[in-house]
Enzyme design. Structure first.
Site, PDB file in Angstrom:
ATOM      1  N   GLU A  60       0.828  -1.213   0.000  1.00  0.00           N
ATOM      2  CA  GLU A  60       0.000   0.000   0.000  1.00  0.00           C
ATOM      3  C   GLU A  60       0.866   1.268   0.000  1.00  0.00           C
ATOM      4  O   GLU A  60       0.598   2.210  -0.761  1.00  0.00           O
ATOM      5  CB  GLU A  60      -0.929  -0.016   1.224  1.00  0.00           C
ATOM      6  CG  GLU A  60      -1.680   1.281   1.469  1.00  0.00           C
ATOM      7  CD  GLU A  60      -2.690   1.620   0.385  1.00  0.00           C
ATOM      8  OE1 GLU A  60      -3.186   2.764   0.390  1.00  0.00           O
ATOM      9  OE2 GLU A  60      -2.979   0.759  -0.472  1.00  0.00           O
ATOM     10  N   HIS A  63       2.507   1.815  -3.355  1.00  0.00           N
ATOM     11  CA  HIS A  63       1.524   2.296  -4.333  1.00  0.00           C
ATOM     12  C   HIS A  63       1.289   3.798  -4.167  1.00  0.00           C
ATOM     13  O   HIS A  63       1.231   4.547  -5.151  1.00  0.00           O
ATOM     14  CB  HIS A  63       0.214   1.529  -4.161  1.00  0.00           C
ATOM     15  CG  HIS A  63      -0.867   1.952  -5.103  1.00  0.00           C
ATOM     16  ND1 HIS A  63      -0.685   2.012  -6.463  1.00  0.00           N
ATOM     17  CD2 HIS A  63      -2.162   2.359  -4.874  1.00  0.00           C
ATOM     18  CE1 HIS A  63      -1.802   2.428  -7.045  1.00  0.00           C
ATOM     19  NE2 HIS A  63      -2.700   2.649  -6.100  1.00  0.00           N
ATOM     20  N   HIS A 125     -12.477   2.864  -9.697  1.00  0.00           N
ATOM     21  CA  HIS A 125     -11.114   3.325  -9.428  1.00  0.00           C
ATOM     22  C   HIS A 125     -10.154   2.952 -10.550  1.00  0.00           C
ATOM     23  O   HIS A 125      -9.414   3.793 -11.071  1.00  0.00           O
ATOM     24  CB  HIS A 125     -10.652   2.741  -8.089  1.00  0.00           C
ATOM     25  CG  HIS A 125      -9.405   3.363  -7.560  1.00  0.00           C
ATOM     26  ND1 HIS A 125      -8.475   2.667  -6.824  1.00  0.00           N
ATOM     27  CD2 HIS A 125      -8.918   4.613  -7.655  1.00  0.00           C
ATOM     28  CE1 HIS A 125      -7.483   3.468  -6.499  1.00  0.00           C
ATOM     29  NE2 HIS A 125      -7.728   4.650  -6.985  1.00  0.00           N
TER      30      HIS A 125
END
Length: 307
Positions: A60, A63, A125
């Site tokens: 995460e 990213h 998304h």
């Protein structure tokens, strides 16, 4: 000339960066790492740099970091191309689209972390990121003068192919959405067989929402596969003298064929991560190519009006 060389390298880096954002987002979803940094944004678990590193935190946080760096690079690319290539009709619009949809996808990602979102909203998304990627890809193709090499400025596309190009590109976005919905509803492996949910009872109706999502996506893919196959046949038959159209649709069919194979392997390998990421990569390339074909349609219309 030196400045043009730097611009080309920068355009390549920005395009690769957008691909990394797309694949990174897919990786976050597939590894269930969306809350690796907790309900914190832009910080990670209460600090700018995470103190405790777990696989979920690493995925995460990486990213987010890549998204931040690439966002800056796309802003630079947009301004750079506006100044150097602003005389080309599509450049300013593509730069705006790249930035707008990149910011939009970042805000949706942040909203998911902070407040949570429904599966049907989250499925947007990836699609929003895809529009930004397509815009950056087209900017890069303009920077590399792909149009001149294939004489795309003088292209002429008939009404039949124009309609099919626009319609299949819009439809491809629906296919992307159904695929993202499969991921976000955890429906990837709800059907153990392929091409039917249960090959022993191929005509049986889906038993629950998850099977409907999975089989709905497969049906959508079947339609786009047949559609692009037909368009490719038409382009090969009627546009042999226009290389950019001729080869463009051959490449599009090759990609959609590989995409179907990758989707099959996702099921047969029980969601192998490498295969799943390849699945995301192929649809990204296909959508980017279809958007380029849309740009050719726009140029064909412009050329026709100027005659």
């Amino acid at each position: 000339m030196q400045h043009n060389r730097y611009l080309k390298w920068f355009a390549v880096a920005a395009t690769v960066g957008m691909l990394l954002i797309l694949l990174g987002g897919a990786l976050v979803t597939k590894t269930d790492s969306g809350l690796g940094c907790g309900r914190n944004w832009p910080d990670c678990n209460g600090s700018l740099i995470p103190k405790e590193i777990t696989p979920e935190v690493l995925i995460e946080f990486s990213h987010r970091l890549v998204t931040g760096v690439v966002s800056i690079s796309i802003l630079v690319l947009t301004v750079w191309t506006w100044r150097k290539l602003g005389h080309i009709r599509e450049v300013k619009l593509l730069g705006f689209l790249a930035m707008f949809f990149l910011i939009a996808q970042a805000l949706i990602g942040a909203a998911q972390v902070l407040w949570g979102q429904g599966d049907f909203i989250l499925a947007l998304h990836f699609g929003i990121s895809l529009i930004s990627f397509a815009a950056v890809l087209l900017l890069s193709m303009i920077v590399f003068e792909v149009d001149r090499k294939f004489d795309a400025d003088n292209v002429f596309i008939g009404k039949k192919l124009r309609w099919h190009t626009i319609a299949v590109t819009i439809y491809s976005y629906l296919v992307v959405y159904t695929g993202a919905l499969v991921r976000h509803t955890d429906s990837s492996l709800i059907c153990p067989d392929w091409p039917f949910c249960y090959n022993e009872t191929p005509l049986a109706s889906p038993n629950n929402m998850y099977e409907w999502v999975q089989m709905g996506h497969r049906l959508a893919v079947l339609i786009i596969f047949i559609w692009i196959a037909y368009i490719t046949w038409h382009a090969v038959k009627e546009y042999k003298n226009q290389r950019v159209v001729y080869y463009g649709w051959i490449i599009a069919f090759t990609i959609v064929f590989l995409q179907v194979i990758a989707g099959m392997l996702v099921v047969l390998t029980k969601l192998n991560l490498t295969v799943a990421l390849m699945h995301s990569l192929l649809i990204s390339l296909l959508f980017g190519l279809l958007c380029y074909m849309i740009m050719l349609v726009a140029r064909s219309n412009y050329n026709e009006k100027m005659k």
